[in-house]
Design a protein around this motif. Sequence first.
Motif, PDB file in Angstrom:
ATOM      1  N   UNK A  24      10.014 -12.029   3.302  1.00 25.55           N
ATOM      2  CA  UNK A  24      10.029 -10.806   2.498  1.00 25.55           C
ATOM      3  C   UNK A  24       9.323  -9.641   3.187  1.00 25.55           C
ATOM      4  N   UNK A  25       8.815  -9.831   4.381  1.00 21.06           N
ATOM      5  CA  UNK A  25       7.934  -8.817   4.953  1.00 21.06           C
ATOM      6  C   UNK A  25       8.604  -7.463   5.135  1.00 21.06           C
ATOM      7  N   UNK A  26       9.896  -7.413   5.450  1.00 20.35           N
ATOM      8  CA  UNK A  26      10.567  -6.119   5.588  1.00 20.35           C
ATOM      9  C   UNK A  26      10.823  -5.476   4.224  1.00 20.35           C
ATOM     10  N   UNK A  27      10.886  -6.277   3.174  1.00 20.49           N
ATOM     11  CA  UNK A  27      11.082  -5.729   1.829  1.00 20.49           C
ATOM     12  C   UNK A  27       9.759  -5.318   1.199  1.00 20.49           C
ATOM     13  N   UNK A  28       8.659  -5.941   1.638  1.00 26.13           N
ATOM     14  CA  UNK A  28       7.350  -5.662   1.046  1.00 26.13           C
ATOM     15  C   UNK A  28       6.880  -4.246   1.389  1.00 26.13           C
ATOM     16  N   UNK A  29       7.193  -3.776   2.582  1.00 29.24           N
ATOM     17  CA  UNK A  29       6.736  -2.446   3.004  1.00 29.24           C
ATOM     18  C   UNK A  29       7.300  -1.331   2.112  1.00 29.24           C
ATOM     19  N   UNK A  30       8.622  -1.283   1.851  1.00 34.51           N
ATOM     20  CA  UNK A  30       9.110  -0.245   0.932  1.00 34.51           C
ATOM     21  C   UNK A  30       8.644  -0.468  -0.505  1.00 34.51           C
ATOM     22  N   UNK A  31       8.484  -1.737  -0.909  1.00 37.50           N
ATOM     23  CA  UNK A  31       8.001  -2.007  -2.266  1.00 37.50           C
ATOM     24  C   UNK A  31       6.600  -1.449  -2.483  1.00 37.50           C
ATOM     25  N   UNK A  32       5.783  -1.496  -1.428  1.00 40.81           N
ATOM     26  CA  UNK A  32       4.425  -0.937  -1.532  1.00 40.81           C
ATOM     27  C   UNK A  32       4.486   0.555  -1.823  1.00 40.81           C
ATOM     28  N   UNK A  33       5.343   1.266  -1.111  1.00 41.37           N
ATOM     29  CA  UNK A  33       5.427   2.716  -1.337  1.00 41.37           C
ATOM     30  C   UNK A  33       5.949   3.022  -2.736  1.00 41.37           C
ATOM     31  N   UNK A  34       6.847   2.184  -3.248  1.00 38.03           N
ATOM     32  CA  UNK A  34       7.353   2.397  -4.609  1.00 38.03           C
ATOM     33  C   UNK A  34       6.262   2.106  -5.628  1.00 38.03           C
ATOM     34  N   UNK A  35       5.541   1.001  -5.438  1.00 34.85           N
ATOM     35  CA  UNK A  35       4.498   0.619  -6.400  1.00 34.85           C
ATOM     36  C   UNK A  35       3.341   1.614  -6.423  1.00 34.85           C
ATOM     37  N   UNK A  36       3.083   2.291  -5.292  1.00 35.84           N
ATOM     38  CA  UNK A  36       1.991   3.269  -5.221  1.00 35.84           C
ATOM     39  C   UNK A  36       2.460   4.704  -5.442  1.00 35.84           C
ATOM     40  N   UNK A  37       3.733   4.884  -5.803  1.00 36.89           N
ATOM     41  CA  UNK A  37       4.307   6.186  -6.153  1.00 36.89           C
ATOM     42  C   UNK A  37       4.169   7.198  -5.018  1.00 36.89           C
ATOM     43  N   UNK A  38       4.563   6.836  -3.815  1.00 34.94           N
ATOM     44  CA  UNK A  38       4.466   7.764  -2.702  1.00 34.94           C
ATOM     45  C   UNK A  38       5.489   8.904  -2.813  1.00 34.94           C
ATOM     46  N   UNK A  39       6.529   8.726  -3.599  1.00 38.40           N
ATOM     47  CA  UNK A  39       7.490   9.775  -3.900  1.00 38.40           C
ATOM     48  C   UNK A  39       7.442  10.053  -5.400  1.00 38.40           C
ATOM     49  N   UNK A  40       7.826  11.246  -5.804  1.00 37.42           N
ATOM     50  CA  UNK A  40       7.743  11.606  -7.222  1.00 37.42           C
ATOM     51  C   UNK A  40       8.697  10.791  -8.088  1.00 37.42           C
ATOM     52  N   UNK A  41       9.790  10.327  -7.543  1.00 38.24           N
ATOM     53  CA  UNK A  41      10.780   9.610  -8.331  1.00 38.24           C
ATOM     54  C   UNK A  41      10.472   8.123  -8.473  1.00 38.24           C
ATOM     55  N   UNK A  42       9.466   7.618  -7.799  1.00 40.97           N
ATOM     56  CA  UNK A  42       9.161   6.189  -7.848  1.00 40.97           C
ATOM     57  C   UNK A  42       8.798   5.685  -9.245  1.00 40.97           C
ATOM     58  N   UNK A  43       7.977   6.394 -10.044  1.00 32.38           N
ATOM     59  CA  UNK A  43       7.715   5.889 -11.401  1.00 32.38           C
ATOM     60  C   UNK A  43       8.998   5.801 -12.238  1.00 32.38           C
ATOM     61  N   UNK A  44       9.882   6.767 -12.049  1.00 29.30           N
ATOM     62  CA  UNK A  44      11.154   6.746 -12.788  1.00 29.30           C
ATOM     63  C   UNK A  44      12.002   5.554 -12.361  1.00 29.30           C
ATOM     64  N   UNK A  45      11.977   5.242 -11.070  1.00 27.06           N
ATOM     65  CA  UNK A  45      12.733   4.095 -10.573  1.00 27.06           C
ATOM     66  C   UNK A  45      12.182   2.787 -11.150  1.00 27.06           C
ATOM     67  N   UNK A  46      10.870   2.679 -11.242  1.00 28.50           N
ATOM     68  CA  UNK A  46      10.254   1.472 -11.804  1.00 28.50           C
ATOM     69  C   UNK A  46      10.644   1.328 -13.271  1.00 28.50           C
ATOM     70  N   UNK A  47      10.463   2.390 -14.052  1.00 30.62           N
ATOM     71  CA  UNK A  47      10.777   2.334 -15.479  1.00 30.62           C
ATOM     72  C   UNK A  47      12.274   2.099 -15.686  1.00 30.62           C
ATOM     73  N   UNK A  48      13.108   2.752 -14.880  1.00 25.67           N
ATOM     74  CA  UNK A  48      14.549   2.567 -15.001  1.00 25.67           C
ATOM     75  C   UNK A  48      14.988   1.146 -14.681  1.00 25.67           C
ATOM     76  N   UNK A  49      14.412   0.564 -13.636  1.00 28.55           N
ATOM     77  CA  UNK A  49      14.768  -0.812 -13.256  1.00 28.55           C
ATOM     78  C   UNK A  49      14.347  -1.804 -14.336  1.00 28.55           C
TER      79      UNK A  49
END
Length: 195
Positions: A24-49
Amino acid sequence: MPENTIVQNQEQQVKKLKRFLEGWRMAVLPLKSIMLWEQQWHPCAIVGSVSFVYFLIWLMDLNSLATFAVVGLFLNFVDFIVPVICNSLYGANSWTGQHEKMYEDICKSIVANYNKGLHNIQQFYSLRESSPCMYYILSISLLVTFAWVASSINNIFLLYILSTAFLLWPGVRNKGIFNMLLSMVNMAPKSIKSE
């Protein structure tokens, strides 16, 4: 326990986690940025998913055992397919030293948070020995509250709220939103008691 033993134990836990998440190591890196909201749309993506998954569960209208079976099947499928996709998309040469350092930092963070949670649970259970009255007051109060909430709110909706909060929590901590809210509460004007 000596500090050196704790550090060695954490290093062993990090090594085990790195081996466990190897596929999973290549998938963990983008997941970290999503979980830490590095982009403004990341919280929306989490709630939407999360909303989409729970919407599907609601549409299927399965009983509890079938719901657990379907969720288990889905998790097994994801656990199988993600390493296959990552290995086909990214070659062995795409993994750099910078990626390895980020991966190790993520594993260290997971282990530290796991150990912190485990320590908090152990502290709570140590109250049984040091202050049994406080232990039973806290545990009975929490269990009665959980029973009341679980009987008042639909269980699927309750799981939806809890899993959404669980997945949003790392971003809330990273952005300092919780601390900001606490400071706002502390700065609120205090009511003056008239004598």
